[in-house]
Design a protein around this motif. Structure first.
Motif, PDB file in Angstrom:
ATOM      1  N   ASP A  19       0.828  -1.204   0.000  1.00 48.46           N
ATOM      2  CA  ASP A  19       0.000   0.000   0.000  1.00 48.46           C
ATOM      3  C   ASP A  19       0.865   1.258   0.000  1.00 48.46           C
ATOM      4  O   ASP A  19       0.551   2.240  -0.680  1.00 48.46           O
ATOM      5  CB  ASP A  19      -0.919   0.007   1.221  1.00 48.46           C
ATOM      6  N   ARG A  23       0.819   4.231  -2.795  1.00 52.08           N
ATOM      7  CA  ARG A  23       0.639   5.654  -2.481  1.00 52.08           C
ATOM      8  C   ARG A  23       1.814   6.485  -2.964  1.00 52.08           C
ATOM      9  O   ARG A  23       1.647   7.623  -3.426  1.00 52.08           O
ATOM     10  CB  ARG A  23       0.446   5.830  -0.976  1.00 52.08           C
ATOM     11  N   GLN A  26       1.491   7.049  -6.631  1.00 52.84           N
ATOM     12  CA  GLN A  26       0.479   8.077  -6.857  1.00 52.84           C
ATOM     13  C   GLN A  26       1.051   9.471  -6.620  1.00 52.84           C
ATOM     14  O   GLN A  26       0.795  10.409  -7.377  1.00 52.84           O
ATOM     15  CB  GLN A  26      -0.703   7.832  -5.918  1.00 52.84           C
ATOM     16  N   LYS A 102      -4.444  12.463  -9.174  1.00 49.91           N
ATOM     17  CA  LYS A 102      -4.999  11.196  -8.707  1.00 49.91           C
ATOM     18  C   LYS A 102      -5.236  11.267  -7.190  1.00 49.91           C
ATOM     19  O   LYS A 102      -4.372  11.726  -6.441  1.00 49.91           O
ATOM     20  CB  LYS A 102      -4.045  10.045  -9.021  1.00 49.91           C
ATOM     21  N   LYS A 103      -6.404  10.769  -6.770  1.00 47.77           N
ATOM     22  CA  LYS A 103      -6.718  10.741  -5.350  1.00 47.77           C
ATOM     23  C   LYS A 103      -6.723   9.330  -4.793  1.00 47.77           C
ATOM     24  O   LYS A 103      -6.343   9.122  -3.638  1.00 47.77           O
ATOM     25  CB  LYS A 103      -8.084  11.393  -5.123  1.00 47.77           C
ATOM     26  N   HIS A 104      -7.167   8.366  -5.587  1.00 44.78           N
ATOM     27  CA  HIS A 104      -7.259   6.988  -5.118  1.00 44.78           C
ATOM     28  C   HIS A 104      -6.630   6.054  -6.153  1.00 44.78           C
ATOM     29  O   HIS A 104      -7.325   5.549  -7.034  1.00 44.78           O
ATOM     30  CB  HIS A 104      -8.710   6.587  -4.863  1.00 44.78           C
ATOM     31  N   SER A 105      -5.335   5.877  -6.087  1.00 40.80           N
ATOM     32  CA  SER A 105      -4.654   4.937  -6.975  1.00 40.80           C
ATOM     33  C   SER A 105      -4.703   3.540  -6.376  1.00 40.80           C
ATOM     34  O   SER A 105      -4.729   3.383  -5.147  1.00 40.80           O
ATOM     35  CB  SER A 105      -3.199   5.352  -7.213  1.00 40.80           C
ATOM     36  N   ARG A 106      -4.688   2.544  -7.238  1.00 40.69           N
ATOM     37  CA  ARG A 106      -4.783   1.160  -6.766  1.00 40.69           C
ATOM     38  C   ARG A 106      -3.692   0.267  -7.335  1.00 40.69           C
ATOM     39  O   ARG A 106      -3.782  -0.958  -7.209  1.00 40.69           O
ATOM     40  CB  ARG A 106      -6.155   0.585  -7.142  1.00 40.69           C
ATOM     41  N   ARG A 159      -4.389  -3.534  -6.316  1.00 49.45           N
ATOM     42  CA  ARG A 159      -5.189  -3.769  -5.117  1.00 49.45           C
ATOM     43  C   ARG A 159      -6.672  -3.779  -5.504  1.00 49.45           C
ATOM     44  O   ARG A 159      -7.160  -2.858  -6.151  1.00 49.45           O
ATOM     45  CB  ARG A 159      -4.938  -2.681  -4.083  1.00 49.45           C
ATOM     46  N   HIS A 239     -14.684  -0.483   8.161  1.00 57.62           N
ATOM     47  CA  HIS A 239     -13.804  -0.846   7.048  1.00 57.62           C
ATOM     48  C   HIS A 239     -14.053  -2.284   6.593  1.00 57.62           C
ATOM     49  O   HIS A 239     -13.924  -2.593   5.399  1.00 57.62           O
ATOM     50  CB  HIS A 239     -12.351  -0.645   7.444  1.00 57.62           C
ATOM     51  N   ARG A 242     -17.030  -2.025   4.479  1.00 61.43           N
ATOM     52  CA  ARG A 242     -16.671  -1.366   3.218  1.00 61.43           C
ATOM     53  C   ARG A 242     -16.044  -2.366   2.250  1.00 61.43           C
ATOM     54  O   ARG A 242     -16.318  -2.330   1.035  1.00 61.43           O
ATOM     55  CB  ARG A 242     -15.700  -0.216   3.506  1.00 61.43           C
ATOM     56  N   GLN A 243     -15.230  -3.272   2.765  1.00 61.51           N
ATOM     57  CA  GLN A 243     -14.634  -4.300   1.918  1.00 61.51           C
ATOM     58  C   GLN A 243     -15.683  -5.292   1.424  1.00 61.51           C
ATOM     59  O   GLN A 243     -15.608  -5.766   0.286  1.00 61.51           O
ATOM     60  CB  GLN A 243     -13.533  -5.027   2.690  1.00 61.51           C
TER      61      GLN A 243
END
Length: 422
Positions: A19, A23, A26, A102-106, A159, A239, A242-243
């Protein structure tokens, strides 16, 4: 180039390091975009040089932990978005698509360094500064052997809601045996039927999102109840839920993709020339009554796989303008105005009565055959009436035409009575 994907198995600490690498990639992309905005005349080479500057940034020392080629790959992504913006500007597009941060890269992408594959292909080790260590690879045996026997150009870590995956970009060209049947087909895309072809065969729309909507509502409701306003961070139960919600969305996405691949492959195996309507989905989803159903159908994904299999087997795939294909009579060409609720085409000029979608598929096939220069025979064997169209309409074939039969004729007898196709 082929892509083979494997699921990564490791510890929570290792995934936390992955992770951090995602980040960081990103952040590199966003810093490169800011550098391009603040300086005029920045080129791709300038962004690559800027990556070396970022690695020595005293304010963000963790930037240097990411592998150097991974930083360059992030800069390449930035340059791709910039190039797309320049291209749309030259084309005079209405929406230029100015590059955004980019705000949410995976994902993070490694080239030829920063990772090491084990000799048996059972694990992969990430050797950059984040030290994610050795993770197991879960995939089938044939894909593992292909990865071991091929040159790996890049490794991408992705991810998703159900875990982490490693994508291997292999320097391999996929080859399939070319088998031709001499069949041609026109496809009308719709909501009642996913496709209805020029022969009258229909495929029901699967509606994966509609079927999973009840589960999604329940999961979203539980997520909302666990959200605490002003709490930072949210609870572990939030969380976890959320998953769970993300996993449901991921399942629907995979169902839709699997459906599109299987349907496209089935169509291309059975036919040599496939013609479909080039729908502007972005314009169609503006209707608030049909937007959800149109997104759920996944027409664009299906047509992309048609193009892919057409190129793979050297078959012809043509996208034609869908204008008036449902209104024009496939028998005589007379234009019959009808609303979306009218499901039967009834021509007052020649008396042809046929399903609206099949009539559109016949018109789509005619336009596609005009593009490839093939003969359209709108009659049965023994009939003298034929219609040959040799002019082109401006549509472009999206697949290779090399190795095709020199003459292909489509024979179809329009049905004079309204009935459902078997």
């Amino acid at each position: 180039m082929l892509i083979r994907e494997a699921k990564l198995a490791g510890t929570p600490e290792q995934f936390a390091q992955l992770d951090a690498a995602i980040r960081t990639a990103q952040c590199v992309r966003n810093r490169c975009l800011r550098y391009w905005r603040d300086n005029a005349g920045v080129s791709k080479n300038d962004l690559q040089k800027f990556c070396a500057v970022l690695a020595k940034d005293a304010e963000q020392p963790w930037m240097g932990l990411l592998n150097s080629q991974a930083r360059q790959a992030a800069a390449e992504r930035t340059w791709q978005s910039i190039q797309s913006f320049y291209r749309r500007c030259k084309e005079g597009a209405k929406h230029k698509g100015y590059p955004k941060f980019k705000k949410h890269s995976r994902s993070v992408e490694y080239k030829t360094s920063g990772w090491k594959l084990s000799d048996d292909g059972m694990s992969i080790t990430f050797t950059d500064g984040f030290k994610a260590g050795q993770l197991e690879l879960w995939l089938d045996g044939s894909a593992r052997q292909l990865i071991l026997s091929s040159k790996i150009n890049r490794v991408r870590v992705v991810r998703r809601a159900d875990g982490y995956y490693a994508q291997f970009c292999l320097d391999v060209e996929r080859q399939e045996a070319e088998v031709y049947s001499g069949n041609v087909i026109g496809l009308d895309l719709g909501l009642k039927y996913f496709t209805k072809d020029s022969n009258g065969a229909e495929v029901a729309c699967p509606k994966f999102f509609r079927k999973g909507e009840k589960r999604l509502r329940r999961a979203q409701r539980r997520l909302s109840k666990r959200f605490k306003k002003g709490a930072k961070p949210q609870s572990k139960n939030y969380h976890k839920q959320r998953q769970r919600l993300g996993s449901i969305h991921l399942k629907i996405q995979r169902q839709r993709k699997d459906w599109a691949i299987k349907q496209a492959r089935c169509v291309m195996v059975s036919n040599d020339i496939v013609v479909y309507e080039d729908l502007r989905v972005a314009n169609l989803v503006r209707s608030r009554h049909l937007a959800k159903s149109i997104h759920d159908a996944g027409w664009t994904q299906f047509t992309h796989w048609l193009d892919y299999y057409g190129k793979l087997w050297s078959k012809v795939v043509v996208a034609v303008n869908p204008a008036y294909t449902s209104q024009d009579c496939s028998g005589c060409g007379y234009r019959v105005q009808k609303s979306l609720s009218t499901r039967t085409h009834d021509c007052p000029h020649c008396g042809l009565t046929i399903c609206r979608d099949q009539n559109a598929a016949l018109n789509i096939l005619k336009r596609g055959l005009e593009v490839v220069g093939a003969e359209w025979n709108n009659g049965t064997a023994g009939h003298a009436e034929t219609a040959s169209f040799e002019e082109t309409t401006g549509e472009i074939s999206t697949s290779a035409e090399v190795g095709q039969p020199t003459s292909v004729s489509a024979v179809a007898e329009p049905v004079r009575t309204s009935r459902e196709a078997v």
